[in-house]
Design a protein around this motif. Structure first.
Motif, PDB file in Angstrom:
ATOM      1  N   ARG A 194      -2.203  27.319 -66.378  1.00 27.91           N
ATOM      2  CA  ARG A 194      -0.912  27.164 -67.042  1.00 27.91           C
ATOM      3  C   ARG A 194      -0.748  28.148 -68.201  1.00 27.91           C
ATOM      4  O   ARG A 194      -0.470  27.774 -69.334  1.00 27.91           O
ATOM      5  N   GLN A 195      -0.938  29.424 -67.859  1.00 26.55           N
ATOM      6  CA  GLN A 195      -0.822  30.501 -68.833  1.00 26.55           C
ATOM      7  C   GLN A 195       0.499  31.246 -68.637  1.00 26.55           C
ATOM      8  O   GLN A 195       0.779  31.747 -67.545  1.00 26.55           O
ATOM      9  N   TYR A 196       1.296  31.321 -69.692  1.00 27.57           N
ATOM     10  CA  TYR A 196       2.575  32.030 -69.634  1.00 27.57           C
ATOM     11  C   TYR A 196       2.379  33.531 -69.835  1.00 27.57           C
ATOM     12  O   TYR A 196       1.403  33.971 -70.439  1.00 27.57           O
ATOM     13  N   SER A 197       3.335  34.308 -69.326  1.00 24.80           N
ATOM     14  CA  SER A 197       3.348  35.757 -69.532  1.00 24.80           C
ATOM     15  C   SER A 197       4.737  36.267 -69.174  1.00 24.80           C
ATOM     16  O   SER A 197       5.528  35.551 -68.539  1.00 24.80           O
ATOM     17  N   PHE A 200       5.087  36.156 -65.493  1.00 22.26           N
ATOM     18  CA  PHE A 200       5.421  34.829 -64.972  1.00 22.26           C
ATOM     19  C   PHE A 200       6.920  34.563 -65.121  1.00 22.26           C
ATOM     20  O   PHE A 200       7.559  34.044 -64.190  1.00 22.26           O
ATOM     21  N   VAL A 201       7.478  34.910 -66.259  1.00 29.46           N
ATOM     22  CA  VAL A 201       8.915  34.724 -66.484  1.00 29.46           C
ATOM     23  C   VAL A 201       9.721  35.516 -65.453  1.00 29.46           C
ATOM     24  O   VAL A 201      10.701  35.012 -64.891  1.00 29.46           O
ATOM     25  N   TYR A 252      11.928  29.348 -68.813  1.00 29.61           N
ATOM     26  CA  TYR A 252      11.017  28.972 -67.716  1.00 29.61           C
ATOM     27  C   TYR A 252       9.719  28.335 -68.245  1.00 29.61           C
ATOM     28  O   TYR A 252       8.628  28.642 -67.775  1.00 29.61           O
ATOM     29  N   GLN A 253       9.875  27.425 -69.199  1.00 31.76           N
ATOM     30  CA  GLN A 253       8.721  26.718 -69.784  1.00 31.76           C
ATOM     31  C   GLN A 253       8.339  25.528 -68.891  1.00 31.76           C
ATOM     32  O   GLN A 253       8.423  24.367 -69.303  1.00 31.76           O
ATOM     33  N   LEU A 255       5.311  25.271 -67.074  1.00 32.16           N
ATOM     34  CA  LEU A 255       3.883  25.097 -66.810  1.00 32.16           C
ATOM     35  C   LEU A 255       3.286  23.914 -67.563  1.00 32.16           C
ATOM     36  O   LEU A 255       2.344  23.277 -67.086  1.00 32.16           O
TER      37      LEU A 255
END
Length: 280
Positions: A194-197, A200-201, A252-253, A255
């Motif tokens: 569950r790592q954002y980047s 990912f967005v 897009y939060q 995760l």
């Protein structure tokens, strides 16, 4: 508890957007869609709540048998007892229910999809066939409405996948196609952790744009003659499209949380579609 009370409780407890669309239906149609939706929840719960895959397979096999027995006049589960008196009236067939079971069976057999056509096969079973049944219950009169229902079901399922990326990752599942993760250079382990980047967005924007386009395609397929009868599906489209826009506006939060609309807002969107006939 009667079978009718059981399915009502099952549908209401889910908190689903679908429940709000059912509220505006005439009594018998509402009873049919509530029983069918409760069936879908029962099958879905087998995969989501049973941790042992062997036990889950056994339960799904039992449901396969229960469907056949029910259509032979011997239902034993309260969901099937509530559904069967209405099945013939609304053209619900064993193949529809078996497809939902087969789709959930896929969740036990695989947790990745190589490409979008592979994911579409899964969506056809767990959402397209559900849309087909729902369209019949709502009052379909035109053959072309079936194509609309399948396309709308695909859009709904993709919305669920976008919303539930984090929850699914906790179960070790990633529904986003592998080749699309590669296209945006997003690694599976990043989603599982569950790592954002920014990557990912960009991936999620691509998924969301496709889902929103599918809603437009679905609505364009709905014949005018069936538009009034199919209002419950239009209500759900309004709620789900609004949810997608909320997810996008929130960056897009998805995760670490499940983005959702309040019950009041869902009801308001459903009411506006019922009153004005327009999808938000």
């Amino acid at each position: 508890m009667t079978p009718e009370q059981y399915v009502q409780q099952k549908a209401a407890a889910s908190g689903s957007s679908f429940y709000y669309a059912f509220l505006f239906l005439p009594k018998e149609r509402r009873a049919a869609i509530t029983a069918f939706y409760a069936f879908c929840r029962e099958i879905d719960d087998v995969v989501d709540e049973v941790t042992d895959p062997g036990v889950a397979r056994t339960k799904l096999a039992w449901w396969h048998s229960e469907v056949l027995k029910s259509f032979a006049g011997q239902p034993t589960h309260p969901v099937m007892k509530a559904l069967m008196p209405l099945a013939a009236t609304y053209r619900i067939e064993p193949r529809h229910l078996q497809a939902v079971i087969d789709g959930c069976q896929m969740d036990l057999e695989q947790n990745r999809y190589l490409d979008f056509p592979g994911l579409q096969r899964y969506c056809h079973l767990v959402a397209g066939m559900v849309g087909e049944v729902a369209a019949n219950i709502f009052g379909q009169t035109q053959d072309a409405t079936t194509a609309y229902a399948h396309k709308l079901g695909l859009a709904f399922q993709l919305t669920n996948i976008i919303r539930d990326v984090g929850e699914d990752a906790m179960r070790g599942r990633i529904y986003l196609p592998v080749n699309e993760l590669q296209q945006f250079d997003v690694k599976a382990h990043e989603i599982l952790k569950r790592q954002y980047s920014d990557r990912f967005v960009a991936l999620m924007k691509f998924q969301t744009d496709r889902a929103l386009a599918l809603y437009e395609e679905a609505l364009a397929l709905l014949p005018d003659a069936d538009r009034r009868a199919q209002k419950p599906g239009l209500m759900m489209a309004s709620i789900y499209r609004t949810l997608l826009r909320e997810i996008a506006a929130d960056g897009y939060q998805v995760l670490h949380q499940r983005v959702s609309l309040t019950p009041l807002r869902k009801f308001w969107l459903a009411w506006k579609t019922q009153a004005l006939g327009r999808v938000q």
